[in-house]
Design a protein around this motif. Structure first.
Motif, PDB file in Angstrom:
ATOM      1  N   ILE A 161     -26.650  19.063  -9.678  1.00 45.35           N
ATOM      2  CA  ILE A 161     -25.892  19.783 -10.695  1.00 45.35           C
ATOM      3  C   ILE A 161     -26.727  20.855 -11.398  1.00 45.35           C
ATOM      4  CG2 ILE A 161     -26.395  18.198 -12.590  1.00 45.35           C
ATOM      5  CD1 ILE A 161     -23.009  19.869 -11.796  1.00 45.35           C
ATOM      6  N   ASP A 162     -28.057  20.636 -11.526  1.00 45.65           N
ATOM      7  CA  ASP A 162     -28.903  21.635 -12.186  1.00 45.65           C
ATOM      8  C   ASP A 162     -28.852  22.965 -11.449  1.00 45.65           C
ATOM      9  OD1 ASP A 162     -29.613  19.779 -14.057  1.00 45.65           O
ATOM     10  OD2 ASP A 162     -31.542  19.267 -13.132  1.00 45.65           O
ATOM     11  N   VAL A 163     -28.938  22.893 -10.132  1.00 42.40           N
ATOM     12  CA  VAL A 163     -28.925  24.107  -9.319  1.00 42.40           C
ATOM     13  C   VAL A 163     -27.555  24.770  -9.372  1.00 42.40           C
ATOM     14  CG1 VAL A 163     -29.204  25.049  -6.990  1.00 42.40           C
ATOM     15  CG2 VAL A 163     -30.698  23.184  -7.787  1.00 42.40           C
ATOM     16  N   TYR A 164     -26.514  23.970  -9.188  1.00 39.00           N
ATOM     17  CA  TYR A 164     -25.152  24.525  -9.192  1.00 39.00           C
ATOM     18  C   TYR A 164     -24.805  25.128 -10.550  1.00 39.00           C
ATOM     19  CZ  TYR A 164     -23.974  22.691  -4.581  1.00 39.00           C
ATOM     20  OH  TYR A 164     -23.927  22.454  -3.220  1.00 39.00           O
ATOM     21  N   HIS A 165     -25.201  24.424 -11.622  1.00 39.15           N
ATOM     22  CA  HIS A 165     -24.863  24.931 -12.952  1.00 39.15           C
ATOM     23  C   HIS A 165     -25.529  26.278 -13.223  1.00 39.15           C
ATOM     24  CE1 HIS A 165     -23.913  25.106 -17.198  1.00 39.15           C
ATOM     25  NE2 HIS A 165     -25.205  25.318 -17.446  1.00 39.15           N
ATOM     26  N   GLU A 166     -26.728  26.453 -12.717  1.00 37.30           N
ATOM     27  CA  GLU A 166     -27.418  27.731 -12.914  1.00 37.30           C
ATOM     28  C   GLU A 166     -26.607  28.882 -12.322  1.00 37.30           C
ATOM     29  OE1 GLU A 166     -31.745  29.817 -11.904  1.00 37.30           O
ATOM     30  OE2 GLU A 166     -31.492  27.640 -11.672  1.00 37.30           O
ATOM     31  N   PHE A 167     -26.073  28.670 -11.116  1.00 34.44           N
ATOM     32  CA  PHE A 167     -25.233  29.699 -10.480  1.00 34.44           C
ATOM     33  C   PHE A 167     -23.939  29.922 -11.279  1.00 34.44           C
ATOM     34  CE2 PHE A 167     -27.713  28.513  -6.635  1.00 34.44           C
ATOM     35  CZ  PHE A 167     -28.170  29.787  -6.299  1.00 34.44           C
ATOM     36  N   TRP A 168     -23.323  28.823 -11.716  1.00 35.84           N
ATOM     37  CA  TRP A 168     -22.070  28.940 -12.458  1.00 35.84           C
ATOM     38  C   TRP A 168     -22.285  29.652 -13.793  1.00 35.84           C
ATOM     39  CZ3 TRP A 168     -20.766  23.022 -11.741  1.00 35.84           C
ATOM     40  CH2 TRP A 168     -20.535  22.787 -10.372  1.00 35.84           C
ATOM     41  N   ASN A 169     -23.392  29.343 -14.440  1.00 37.85           N
ATOM     42  CA  ASN A 169     -23.688  29.983 -15.723  1.00 37.85           C
ATOM     43  C   ASN A 169     -23.888  31.487 -15.553  1.00 37.85           C
ATOM     44  OD1 ASN A 169     -24.576  29.608 -18.686  1.00 37.85           O
ATOM     45  ND2 ASN A 169     -26.310  30.719 -17.802  1.00 37.85           N
ATOM     46  N   ASP A 170     -24.612  31.865 -14.510  1.00 42.01           N
ATOM     47  CA  ASP A 170     -24.830  33.294 -14.244  1.00 42.01           C
ATOM     48  C   ASP A 170     -23.495  34.005 -14.014  1.00 42.01           C
ATOM     49  OD1 ASP A 170     -27.530  32.952 -14.496  1.00 42.01           O
ATOM     50  OD2 ASP A 170     -27.956  32.908 -12.346  1.00 42.01           O
ATOM     51  N   GLU A 171     -22.612  33.384 -13.250  1.00 41.93           N
ATOM     52  CA  GLU A 171     -21.304  33.983 -12.977  1.00 41.93           C
ATOM     53  C   GLU A 171     -20.501  34.159 -14.262  1.00 41.93           C
ATOM     54  OE1 GLU A 171     -17.247  33.163 -10.283  1.00 41.93           O
ATOM     55  OE2 GLU A 171     -18.965  31.785 -10.148  1.00 41.93           O
ATOM     56  N   ALA A 172     -20.537  33.147 -15.132  1.00 42.92           N
ATOM     57  CA  ALA A 172     -19.794  33.214 -16.388  1.00 42.92           C
ATOM     58  C   ALA A 172     -20.376  34.276 -17.320  1.00 42.92           C
ATOM     59  CB  ALA A 172     -19.795  31.851 -17.076  1.00 42.92           C
ATOM     60  N   VAL A 173     -21.701  34.347 -17.399  1.00 42.11           N
ATOM     61  CA  VAL A 173     -22.350  35.327 -18.267  1.00 42.11           C
ATOM     62  C   VAL A 173     -22.043  36.747 -17.798  1.00 42.11           C
ATOM     63  CG1 VAL A 173     -24.587  36.254 -19.001  1.00 42.11           C
ATOM     64  CG2 VAL A 173     -24.180  33.780 -19.047  1.00 42.11           C
ATOM     65  N   ASN A 174     -22.080  36.969 -16.481  1.00 42.61           N
ATOM     66  CA  ASN A 174     -21.778  38.300 -15.941  1.00 42.61           C
ATOM     67  C   ASN A 174     -20.338  38.712 -16.253  1.00 42.61           C
ATOM     68  OD1 ASN A 174     -24.360  38.574 -14.892  1.00 42.61           O
ATOM     69  ND2 ASN A 174     -23.787  37.753 -12.873  1.00 42.61           N
ATOM     70  N   LEU A 175     -19.408  37.778 -16.104  1.00 43.34           N
ATOM     71  CA  LEU A 175     -18.003  38.077 -16.388  1.00 43.34           C
ATOM     72  C   LEU A 175     -17.806  38.348 -17.880  1.00 43.34           C
ATOM     73  CD1 LEU A 175     -15.070  38.323 -15.452  1.00 43.34           C
ATOM     74  CD2 LEU A 175     -14.868  35.829 -15.620  1.00 43.34           C
ATOM     75  N   ALA A 176     -18.462  37.537 -18.719  1.00 43.29           N
ATOM     76  CA  ALA A 176     -18.341  37.717 -20.167  1.00 43.29           C
ATOM     77  C   ALA A 176     -18.932  39.056 -20.606  1.00 43.29           C
ATOM     78  CB  ALA A 176     -19.033  36.571 -20.896  1.00 43.29           C
ATOM     79  N   THR A 177     -20.026  39.436 -19.998  1.00 40.51           N
ATOM     80  CA  THR A 177     -20.652  40.717 -20.328  1.00 40.51           C
ATOM     81  C   THR A 177     -19.723  41.875 -19.980  1.00 40.51           C
ATOM     82  OG1 THR A 177     -22.859  39.783 -19.929  1.00 40.51           O
ATOM     83  CG2 THR A 177     -22.651  42.202 -19.920  1.00 40.51           C
ATOM     84  N   ALA A 178     -19.085  41.791 -18.817  1.00 46.20           N
ATOM     85  CA  ALA A 178     -18.147  42.841 -18.408  1.00 46.20           C
ATOM     86  C   ALA A 178     -16.964  42.927 -19.359  1.00 46.20           C
ATOM     87  CB  ALA A 178     -17.663  42.576 -16.983  1.00 46.20           C
ATOM     88  N   MET A 179     -16.584  41.805 -19.963  1.00 45.38           N
ATOM     89  CA  MET A 179     -15.433  41.768 -20.880  1.00 45.38           C
ATOM     90  C   MET A 179     -15.856  41.923 -22.342  1.00 45.38           C
ATOM     91  SD  MET A 179     -13.414  38.586 -19.045  1.00 45.38           S
ATOM     92  CE  MET A 179     -12.028  38.595 -20.172  1.00 45.38           C
TER      93      MET A 179
END
Length: 699
Positions: free
Chosen positions: A478-496
């Motif tokens: 989960i540590d590895v997967y969460h890192e990818f998911w967090n990056d995806e969420a941060v990138n989307l939030a930044t765009a919005m």
């Protein structure tokens, strides 16, 4: 006053035959005459004589207007040669027999006794209640006050009946010298609910095994109730679902579970020993209570296996059951979005325009998303994927509607747009949506298959092990997967242009400063890990070994046998029903004969491909064990129903959506949903008189 029973029977029978009303063939003659009156709407005036306020239908009368079940059809029918005479002969004949008919009609009229009159009065009341209930018109709602009509819909209908000449009703009101009270109306509704419920339970008992289904809790008159449905297979081997009522959902978990079971068995009369499955739809806030109830049911009745409801997509059901603030924020916002855009096609066009803005160079992708958004996308198996794809367009759309620069939207629409905008612009929403998308992608295909065709559901039952392995791999890393998911969420939030932060509610509750905890760590502990663990736990509970074996019995469907002709259906799976089949000793031989029959397909031959089609096969009656097994599979809540078999659930949803909160009634909901239950007014009146034996004296 009433007509002679013999005359009533003959006229009523002729009316049903000539008006082509097979839906009325089971009605008693008394009901047909009283509640489906012979009148000028169905017969030419010349065919009816009025004698002492009673309509007399001539022997040669043939209906000239037909009242079909769905609509009035103005159809002129040719008179038969036997009844067609020239005007002069007919006139002469009428003069000769007029006196005789008058004398006969006079003899046919008999006075009602006091008890009979009271029963007729009650029938009038119940008939009005049935009419209002079937049409989803609240009896206590405001009636038309013009022309002296009453203050409620029920009172208005009574006034209308009296104006039309309901003598018994007029007399009772003259005696009472008062309007119909709300207390009396509540008694009628209570008795009618009891009657309908008893009819439904009796129907289920007659058909053997069933499954128990519950839906989302509803609030009626300030109290929480649990809607209960039963799924069974009827005598014609068709899957059916019935809405049987509400259970009060107040109290602590353990005591509540016992109370719910007690009410179903003691008050409703359900034989829970015949229950072979259970499925529940519930949001996260009440999830633990529902889980306690399901566990208690399994403890007392081990054969009531826990399953999923076919009326809601699997991924949506999984997410609804998570009592995590981020997940509940996503699910509640999706409901608001669905309601918001269903209000107007203009709002839908506004969203499509926003999608075009964000996909200027991807016309095919934009077209696909627009088509998806036109048809209930919030209930799809891939709802979270779609939500991520259109999230930016959604925010742009609702912000534009809220700004309302061109003054196209009213205050309520702009307010709703603002509420949705606030949720979409919350990083907790964005993060939860991304985690749901990336975890639910693993269960998406499985859920679609298990709620699909017989062949797909059979395949899903064999693929669960591989799915659980994939989910465990995610959980272990989960540590590895969460890192990818967090990056995806941060990138989307930044765009919005959404700030990345920990929910303010958490900071206030725990008295923590905003800089004391990193968002990435917070969301791993409060979203990623709990979501992954919840999915694994639910998959194991919802698909226990007995449930999987029952699903694998779909290999008995002829098309599935033909598809896997080299493999005989597993007897081990069929053995899960060994206690519920007529002859377990001959199961092996019968199973082999069934497989041989369907494993070889002739040229141009088409095999039954669904459970419904298989149950309708003429040959199935020669395989009693196979028929019993197929009927047992048919009650599983997991399997999708054929079109037309889920009418009860759809009518229930319509009632709850279209009835104003102040007029919602658990009793009238039961009447409205079960409009086709078949009412016997005499039986209903008997129940009322037994329940309120003193009412006749005081009414």
């Amino acid at each position: 006053m009433r007509l002679n029973n013999h005359a009533v029977k003959n006229w009523s029978k002729k009316w049903v035959e000539k008006c082509q009303r097979p839906d009325l063939k089971d009605k008693s003659p008394d009901q047909l005459y009283r509640y489906y009156r012979l009148c000028g709407k169905h017969f030419e005036p010349s065919l009816i004589q009025s004698e002492t306020q009673s309509a007399v239908l001539k022997d040669d009368a043939i209906p000239t207007i037909f009242d079909a079940p769905s609509q009035l059809q103005n159809v002129q029918v040719k008179r038969s040669k036997e009844t067609t005479k020239d005007d002069e002969t007919e006139s002469t004949g009428r003069k000769k027999i007029k006196k005789s008919q008058a004398e006969t009609a006079k003899d046919d009229v008999q006075p009602l006794s006091e008890e009979e009159e009271y029963k007729e009065y009650l029938k009038s009341l119940f008939e009005v209640l049935i009419l209002l209930g079937e049409q989803s018109i609240p009896p206590t709602g405001p009636g038309d006050k013009k022309d002296g009509l009453g203050s409620t819909n029920f009172q208005a209908m009574l006034e209308y009946r009296m104006n039309c000449g309901d003598d018994v009703l007029i007399k009772r009101y003259d005696v009472n010298k008062k309007c119909f009270s709300s207390g009396q109306l509540n008694q009628l509704i209570e008795v009618f609910e009891k009657y309908v419920q008893s009819k439904l339970v009796e129907e289920v008992k007659e058909n053997g095994f069933f499954s128990l289904l519950t839906d989302d809790l509803v609030n009626i008159s300030g109290e929480w109730y649990l809607p209960v449905f039963l799924r069974f297979v009827d005598q014609s081997n068709c899957q059916r679902e019935r809405f049987v009522g509400f259970l009060s959902f107040e109290g602590d978990e353990d005591a509540l579970a016992e109370k719910l079971l007690s009410e179903m068995t003691d008050k409703w009369g359900l034989d829970m020993g015949q229950c072979r499955g259970q499925a529940h739809s519930c949001s996260g806030t009440h999830f633990s209570k529902i889980k306690t109830f399901a566990a208690k049911l399994m403890e007392k009745y081990p054969k009531a296996v826990l399953a999923i409801r076919s009326t809601r997509t699997f991924n949506v059901s999984l997410a609804n059951g998570m009592a995590l603030s981020g997940v509940q924020l996503v699910m509640s916002t999706l409901k608001k979005i669905e309601s918001f855009f269903s209000q107007s096609t203009l709002l839908q066009l506004e969203l499509e325009h926003a999608i075009s803005i964000f996909y200027p160079d991807k016309e095919e992708k934009a077209k696909e998303l627009k088509e998806i958004c036109q048809s209930g996308w919030t209930r799809r198996h891939d709802v979270f994927d779609v939500a991520v794809d259109i999230l930016e367009a959604l925010l742009l759309c609702v912000d534009s509607v809220h700004d309302n620069e061109d003054m196209r939207w009213n205050d309520q629409v702009t307010h709703n747009a603002l509420e949705i905008s606030k949720a979409l612009a919350d990083f907790e929403f964005v993060m939860a949506l991304i985690v749901l998308k990336n975890t639910m992608i693993l269960t998406r295909a499985f859920g679609k298959n298990v709620q699909g065709t017989a062949a797909d559901a059979h395949f899903a039952s064999t693929s669960l092990k591989a799915l659980l392995h994939s989910l465990k791999e995610v959980s272990d890393n989960i540590d590895v997967y969460h890192e990818f998911w967090n990056d995806e969420a941060v990138n989307l939030a930044t765009a919005m242009e959404i700030p990345v932060e920990v929910p303010r509610s958490f900071l206030r509750k725990n008295h923590v400063d905003s800089g004391a905890i990193r968002p990435e760590s917070y969301y791993k502990e409060h979203l990623s890990i709990p979501i992954a663990n919840h999915i694994i736990k639910e998959m194991n509970e919802l698909f226990c070994e007995d449930h999987l074996k029952a699903l694998r019995c779909l290999s008995l469907v002829p098309a599935v046998i033909e598809q896997h002709r080299s493999t005989e259906p597993e007897e081990e799976c069929v053995q899960v029903f060994k206690d519920d089949i007529p002859n377990a000793g001959s199961l092996s031989a019968e199973l082999h004969c069934w497989w041989v029959k369907w494993s070889k397909k002739g040229k141009g031959e088409t095999f039954a491909s669904s459970l419904h089609e298989t149950l309708q096969l003429a040959d199935v009656k020669f395989f009693p064990n196979m028929l019993a097994v197929l009927r047992l599979i048919g009650v599983l809540p997991t399997l999708a129903l054929e079109d037309g078999c889920d009418v009860a659930y759809k009518r229930f949803q319509m009632y709850m959506a279209n009835t104003p909160d102040k007029f919602k009634s658990k009793s009238l909901a039961l009447l409205n949903v079960n409009y086709d239950v078949g009412y016997n007014l005499d039986a209903i009146v008997d129940v009322y008189m037994k329940t309120y034996p003193d009412r006749e004296e005081t009414s």
